[in-house]
Design a protein around this motif. Structure first.
Motif, PDB file in Angstrom:
ATOM      1  N   HIS A  23      45.201  47.903  54.485  1.00  0.00           N
ATOM      2  CA  HIS A  23      44.859  49.325  54.504  1.00  0.00           C
ATOM      3  C   HIS A  23      43.369  49.555  54.725  1.00  0.00           C
ATOM      4  O   HIS A  23      42.976  50.570  55.299  1.00  0.00           O
ATOM      5  CB  HIS A  23      45.280  49.993  53.186  1.00  0.00           C
ATOM      6  N   TRP A  24      42.554  48.613  54.259  1.00  0.00           N
ATOM      7  CA  TRP A  24      41.111  48.792  54.322  1.00  0.00           C
ATOM      8  C   TRP A  24      40.605  48.953  55.751  1.00  0.00           C
ATOM      9  O   TRP A  24      39.580  49.593  55.984  1.00  0.00           O
ATOM     10  CB  TRP A  24      40.424  47.624  53.628  1.00  0.00           C
ATOM     11  N   HIS A  25      41.312  48.401  56.738  1.00  0.00           N
ATOM     12  CA  HIS A  25      40.891  48.501  58.135  1.00  0.00           C
ATOM     13  C   HIS A  25      40.615  49.942  58.544  1.00  0.00           C
ATOM     14  O   HIS A  25      39.641  50.222  59.253  1.00  0.00           O
ATOM     15  CB  HIS A  25      41.972  47.921  59.064  1.00  0.00           C
ATOM     16  N   THR A  26      41.482  50.848  58.129  1.00  0.00           N
ATOM     17  CA  THR A  26      41.303  52.261  58.486  1.00  0.00           C
ATOM     18  C   THR A  26      40.906  53.114  57.288  1.00  0.00           C
ATOM     19  O   THR A  26      40.245  54.136  57.445  1.00  0.00           O
ATOM     20  CB  THR A  26      42.580  52.839  59.117  1.00  0.00           C
ATOM     21  N   ALA A  27      41.279  52.678  56.079  1.00  0.00           N
ATOM     22  CA  ALA A  27      40.953  53.463  54.887  1.00  0.00           C
ATOM     23  C   ALA A  27      39.449  53.652  54.738  1.00  0.00           C
ATOM     24  O   ALA A  27      38.978  54.735  54.362  1.00  0.00           O
ATOM     25  CB  ALA A  27      41.516  52.782  53.637  1.00  0.00           C
ATOM     26  N   LYS A  28      38.669  52.620  55.042  1.00  0.00           N
ATOM     27  CA  LYS A  28      37.217  52.722  54.846  1.00  0.00           C
ATOM     28  C   LYS A  28      36.599  53.808  55.718  1.00  0.00           C
ATOM     29  O   LYS A  28      35.636  54.468  55.308  1.00  0.00           O
ATOM     30  CB  LYS A  28      36.539  51.384  55.116  1.00  0.00           C
ATOM     31  N   HIS A  29      37.181  54.041  56.906  1.00  0.00           N
ATOM     32  CA  HIS A  29      36.651  55.085  57.785  1.00  0.00           C
ATOM     33  C   HIS A  29      37.012  56.473  57.256  1.00  0.00           C
ATOM     34  O   HIS A  29      36.201  57.404  57.328  1.00  0.00           O
ATOM     35  CB  HIS A  29      37.196  54.897  59.200  1.00  0.00           C
ATOM     36  N   ALA A  30      38.231  56.612  56.725  1.00  0.00           N
ATOM     37  CA  ALA A  30      38.639  57.894  56.149  1.00  0.00           C
ATOM     38  C   ALA A  30      37.869  58.189  54.868  1.00  0.00           C
ATOM     39  O   ALA A  30      37.413  59.317  54.647  1.00  0.00           O
ATOM     40  CB  ALA A  30      40.144  57.886  55.882  1.00  0.00           C
TER      41      ALA A  30
END
Length: 226
Positions: A23-30
């Motif tokens: 999840h961190w792949h995209t969660a960090k951008h959100a």
């Protein structure tokens, strides 16, 4: 099998850490987009390992925050991953939040909302606990436009909500939230091999993998409490 039983088994087998990594792949951008100020109170709905609250404490110096999950085993694991006194974890029902009205500045939820049996009721609960101007950042990988994720339902014994972008917008608005933003965040970290290496064990074609990770990635819908 219930949602609780499903995720208890995941937590017991260590899948919570695996989900955190993926999840961190995209969660960090959100998460980086959230208008969080020092001292803000955060609710993480479907907290899993609690990684989002730990990240927000580190980057934004957030205040007393709560990670809520329907799985007691997920909550047990999340508590073990931090000793920060300003992060707490609760086992509870998304539809009946054990949280006071107008007490939360921002709500985060990643890969959890689509397990809600009554999604409008959950959104109304979030509207209740959010302060005026507070936000709900809802991130999902499983949604109608992302056709490569539809097979996930066949791998899990509990019913998953599969809305399209417009249904998310309409539901937020029906629950009294103003939709301030809706976007898809591509996953740029998953390596996609050249076409001549397909099919693979998991993918029939490179095009399917590009569609899943680069075209659609994660759907982010942002609601604001008026």
């Amino acid at each position: 099998m219930s949602v609780q039983e499903e995720f208890d088994s995941w937590a017991e087998s260590g899948k919570d850490r695996g989900m955190e990594q993926r999840h961190w792949h995209t969660a960090k951008h959100a998460l980086a987009r959230m208008p969080v100020e020092p001292g803000d109170r955060i609710l993480d709905l479907g907290t899993g390992s609690g990684y989002a609250l730990r990240a927000l404490r580190e980057t934004h110096d957030t205040g007393l925050s709560i990670g809520l999950d329907g799985s007691p085993e997920m909550v047990h694991n999340a508590r073990a991953y931090t000793d920060d006194p300003l992060i707490g974890f609760l086992q509870g029902d998304f539809h009946h939040l054990p949280i006071a009205s107008n007490s939360i500045d921002h709500v985060w939820s990643m890969e959890a909302f689509y397990y809600a049996q009554e999604p409008i009721a959950v959104l109304e609960e979030l509207r209740r606990v959010l302060r005026s101007g507070g936000t709900f950042y809802c991130a999902v990988n499983y949604f109608e436009e992302s056709t490569q994720t539809h097979e996930w339902q066949d791998r899990i014994s509990i019913e998953m909500l599969r809305w399209d972008r417009s249904q998310y917008r309409e539901a937020f608005e029906d629950a009294g939230l103003i939709v301030a933003e809706q976007d898809t965040i591509p996953d740029e970290e998953v390596d996609i091999p050249p076409a001549e290496e397909f099919p693979t064990e998991e993918w029939d074609s490179r095009e399917a993998m590009v569609d899943r990770y680069r075209r659609w990635g994660t759907l982010l819908t942002v609601g604001v409490a008026p």
